[in-house]
Design a protein around this motif. Structure first.
Motif, PDB file in Angstrom:
ATOM      1  N   ALA A 159       0.816  -1.211   0.000  1.00  0.00           N
ATOM      2  CA  ALA A 159       0.000   0.000   0.000  1.00  0.00           C
ATOM      3  C   ALA A 159       0.850   1.262   0.000  1.00  0.00           C
ATOM      4  O   ALA A 159       0.529   2.238  -0.678  1.00  0.00           O
ATOM      5  N   THR A 160       1.955   1.261   0.726  1.00  0.00           N
ATOM      6  CA  THR A 160       2.835   2.436   0.735  1.00  0.00           C
ATOM      7  C   THR A 160       3.361   2.705  -0.665  1.00  0.00           C
ATOM      8  O   THR A 160       3.424   3.845  -1.106  1.00  0.00           O
ATOM      9  N   GLY A 161       3.728   1.670  -1.385  1.00  0.00           N
ATOM     10  CA  GLY A 161       4.225   1.836  -2.743  1.00  0.00           C
ATOM     11  C   GLY A 161       3.158   2.338  -3.692  1.00  0.00           C
ATOM     12  O   GLY A 161       3.432   3.132  -4.587  1.00  0.00           O
ATOM     13  N   ARG A 162       1.931   1.877  -3.495  1.00  0.00           N
ATOM     14  CA  ARG A 162       0.854   2.308  -4.386  1.00  0.00           C
ATOM     15  C   ARG A 162       0.368   3.712  -4.065  1.00  0.00           C
ATOM     16  O   ARG A 162       0.030   4.473  -4.955  1.00  0.00           O
ATOM     17  N   ASN A 163       0.331   4.061  -2.802  1.00  0.00           N
ATOM     18  CA  ASN A 163      -0.257   5.335  -2.388  1.00  0.00           C
ATOM     19  C   ASN A 163       0.756   6.376  -1.952  1.00  0.00           C
ATOM     20  O   ASN A 163       0.392   7.486  -1.630  1.00  0.00           O
ATOM     21  N   GLY A 164       2.019   6.011  -1.934  1.00  0.00           N
ATOM     22  CA  GLY A 164       3.040   6.913  -1.425  1.00  0.00           C
ATOM     23  C   GLY A 164       3.200   8.200  -2.208  1.00  0.00           C
ATOM     24  O   GLY A 164       3.733   9.174  -1.699  1.00  0.00           O
ATOM     25  N   GLY A 165       2.719   8.232  -3.442  1.00  0.00           N
ATOM     26  CA  GLY A 165       2.809   9.450  -4.227  1.00  0.00           C
ATOM     27  C   GLY A 165       2.069  10.602  -3.582  1.00  0.00           C
ATOM     28  O   GLY A 165       2.365  11.770  -3.828  1.00  0.00           O
ATOM     29  N   HIS A 166       1.106  10.291  -2.743  1.00  0.00           N
ATOM     30  CA  HIS A 166       0.367  11.339  -2.035  1.00  0.00           C
ATOM     31  C   HIS A 166       1.221  11.994  -0.959  1.00  0.00           C
ATOM     32  O   HIS A 166       0.852  13.020  -0.421  1.00  0.00           O
ATOM     33  N   LEU A 167       2.337  11.394  -0.649  1.00  0.00           N
ATOM     34  CA  LEU A 167       3.193  11.896   0.419  1.00  0.00           C
ATOM     35  C   LEU A 167       4.390  12.663  -0.102  1.00  0.00           C
ATOM     36  O   LEU A 167       5.296  12.974   0.643  1.00  0.00           O
ATOM     37  N   LYS A 168       4.399  12.967  -1.381  1.00  0.00           N
ATOM     38  CA  LYS A 168       5.516  13.715  -1.949  1.00  0.00           C
ATOM     39  C   LYS A 168       5.538  15.128  -1.385  1.00  0.00           C
ATOM     40  O   LYS A 168       4.499  15.705  -1.093  1.00  0.00           O
ATOM     41  N   PRO A 169       6.714  15.710  -1.289  1.00  0.00           N
ATOM     42  CA  PRO A 169       6.801  17.093  -0.814  1.00  0.00           C
ATOM     43  C   PRO A 169       6.073  18.056  -1.739  1.00  0.00           C
ATOM     44  O   PRO A 169       5.833  17.763  -2.903  1.00  0.00           O
ATOM     45  N   ASP A 170       5.750  19.221  -1.208  1.00  0.00           N
ATOM     46  CA  ASP A 170       5.007  20.217  -1.969  1.00  0.00           C
ATOM     47  C   ASP A 170       5.674  20.635  -3.264  1.00  0.00           C
ATOM     48  O   ASP A 170       5.005  21.052  -4.189  1.00  0.00           O
ATOM     49  N   TYR A 171       6.976  20.567  -3.346  1.00  0.00           N
ATOM     50  CA  TYR A 171       7.612  21.051  -4.564  1.00  0.00           C
ATOM     51  C   TYR A 171       7.215  20.256  -5.792  1.00  0.00           C
ATOM     52  O   TYR A 171       7.374  20.711  -6.909  1.00  0.00           O
ATOM     53  N   TYR A 172       6.692  19.040  -5.634  1.00  0.00           N
ATOM     54  CA  TYR A 172       6.160  18.317  -6.788  1.00  0.00           C
ATOM     55  C   TYR A 172       4.812  18.908  -7.189  1.00  0.00           C
ATOM     56  O   TYR A 172       4.535  19.119  -8.351  1.00  0.00           O
ATOM     57  N   ARG A 173       3.978  19.139  -6.203  1.00  0.00           N
ATOM     58  CA  ARG A 173       2.638  19.639  -6.477  1.00  0.00           C
ATOM     59  C   ARG A 173       2.662  21.096  -6.910  1.00  0.00           C
ATOM     60  O   ARG A 173       1.876  21.518  -7.730  1.00  0.00           O
ATOM     61  N   GLU A 174       3.573  21.872  -6.379  1.00  0.00           N
ATOM     62  CA  GLU A 174       3.646  23.307  -6.641  1.00  0.00           C
ATOM     63  C   GLU A 174       4.816  23.666  -7.547  1.00  0.00           C
ATOM     64  O   GLU A 174       5.395  24.737  -7.429  1.00  0.00           O
ATOM     65  N   TYR A 175       5.159  22.781  -8.472  1.00  0.00           N
ATOM     66  CA  TYR A 175       6.336  22.986  -9.308  1.00  0.00           C
ATOM     67  C   TYR A 175       6.313  24.334 -10.023  1.00  0.00           C
ATOM     68  O   TYR A 175       7.293  25.072 -10.005  1.00  0.00           O
ATOM     69  N   LEU A 176       5.196  24.664 -10.673  1.00  0.00           N
ATOM     70  CA  LEU A 176       5.143  25.910 -11.440  1.00  0.00           C
ATOM     71  C   LEU A 176       5.345  27.135 -10.553  1.00  0.00           C
ATOM     72  O   LEU A 176       6.030  28.079 -10.937  1.00  0.00           O
ATOM     73  N   LYS A 177       4.771  27.090  -9.357  1.00  0.00           N
ATOM     74  CA  LYS A 177       4.941  28.207  -8.419  1.00  0.00           C
ATOM     75  C   LYS A 177       6.422  28.374  -8.058  1.00  0.00           C
ATOM     76  O   LYS A 177       6.963  29.477  -8.102  1.00  0.00           O
ATOM     77  N   PHE A 178       7.095  27.275  -7.749  1.00  0.00           N
ATOM     78  CA  PHE A 178       8.507  27.349  -7.381  1.00  0.00           C
ATOM     79  C   PHE A 178       9.376  27.736  -8.577  1.00  0.00           C
ATOM     80  O   PHE A 178      10.374  28.425  -8.442  1.00  0.00           O
ATOM     81  N   GLU A 179       8.991  27.283  -9.761  1.00  0.00           N
ATOM     82  CA  GLU A 179       9.745  27.643 -10.958  1.00  0.00           C
ATOM     83  C   GLU A 179       9.671  29.154 -11.204  1.00  0.00           C
ATOM     84  O   GLU A 179      10.661  29.795 -11.546  1.00  0.00           O
ATOM     85  N   LYS A 180       8.487  29.758 -10.990  1.00  0.00           N
ATOM     86  CA  LYS A 180       8.342  31.214 -11.144  1.00  0.00           C
ATOM     87  C   LYS A 180       9.218  31.948 -10.126  1.00  0.00           C
ATOM     88  O   LYS A 180       9.861  32.940 -10.447  1.00  0.00           O
ATOM     89  N   LEU A 181       9.240  31.467  -8.897  1.00  0.00           N
ATOM     90  CA  LEU A 181      10.077  32.096  -7.874  1.00  0.00           C
ATOM     91  C   LEU A 181      11.552  32.020  -8.251  1.00  0.00           C
ATOM     92  O   LEU A 181      12.309  32.942  -8.036  1.00  0.00           O
ATOM     93  N   LYS A 182      11.939  30.891  -8.832  1.00  0.00           N
ATOM     94  CA  LYS A 182      13.320  30.719  -9.260  1.00  0.00           C
ATOM     95  C   LYS A 182      13.662  31.719 -10.367  1.00  0.00           C
ATOM     96  O   LYS A 182      14.723  32.340 -10.368  1.00  0.00           O
ATOM     97  N   LEU A 183      12.724  31.892 -11.302  1.00  0.00           N
ATOM     98  CA  LEU A 183      12.950  32.832 -12.391  1.00  0.00           C
ATOM     99  C   LEU A 183      13.038  34.284 -11.887  1.00  0.00           C
ATOM    100  O   LEU A 183      13.763  35.087 -12.421  1.00  0.00           O
ATOM    101  N   LEU A 184      12.262  34.565 -10.832  1.00  0.00           N
ATOM    102  CA  LEU A 184      12.287  35.900 -10.257  1.00  0.00           C
ATOM    103  C   LEU A 184      13.452  36.090  -9.292  1.00  0.00           C
ATOM    104  O   LEU A 184      13.678  37.153  -8.767  1.00  0.00           O
ATOM    105  N   LYS A 185      14.170  34.981  -9.037  1.00  0.00           N
ATOM    106  CA  LYS A 185      15.318  34.960  -8.102  1.00  0.00           C
ATOM    107  C   LYS A 185      14.930  35.430  -6.704  1.00  0.00           C
ATOM    108  O   LYS A 185      15.616  36.192  -6.068  1.00  0.00           O
ATOM    109  N   ILE A 186      13.777  34.930  -6.248  1.00  0.00           N
ATOM    110  CA  ILE A 186      13.299  35.264  -4.888  1.00  0.00           C
ATOM    111  C   ILE A 186      13.738  34.165  -3.949  1.00  0.00           C
ATOM    112  O   ILE A 186      13.718  33.025  -4.217  1.00  0.00           O
TER     113      ILE A 186
END
Length: 106
Positions: A79-106
């Motif tokens: 079950a951990t292997g099948r459902n563990g994707g729900h436990l990924k850190p926010d940077y996977y879910r919020e990739y675009l937000k973090f990418e924009k911050l990187k581009l803005l060098k914040i």
């Protein structure tokens, strides 16, 4: 009655996409005939139970119990292997937000 567990062709969990030695770890050549505690499943729940039992024994200076953990396939393959994707850190879910911050060098 047919045996359904484990299935013959499982999907590969995200964190087992690369081979490692720990995946099939076995601390003894043979399973013991007796144990104080049997943990069935080497996913998040089983690993947490084993970890906190040992930690509690260290903190209270109690004798550590003999603990046997068994898994049908390998660590975090159920079950951990099948459902563990729900436990990924926010940077996977919020990739675009973090990418924009990187581009803005914040």
């Amino acid at each position: 009655m047919p045996n359904y567990f484990p299935v013959e062709n499982p999907t590969v969990p995200f964190w087992h996409s690369e081979e490692d030695d720990f995946r099939n770890f076995q601390s003894t050549p043979e399973l013991p005939k007796e144990t104080d505690v049997l943990i069935i499943g080497a996913g998040y729940a089983g690993a947490s139970v084993g970890y906190w039992m040992y930690k509690q024994c260290q903190e209270t200076k109690l004798a550590k119990p003999d603990i046997l953990m068994v898994e049908a396939r390998y660590v975090c393959s159920g079950a951990t292997g099948r459902n563990g994707g729900h436990l990924k850190p926010d940077y996977y879910r919020e990739y675009l937000k973090f990418e924009k911050l990187k581009l803005l060098k914040i």
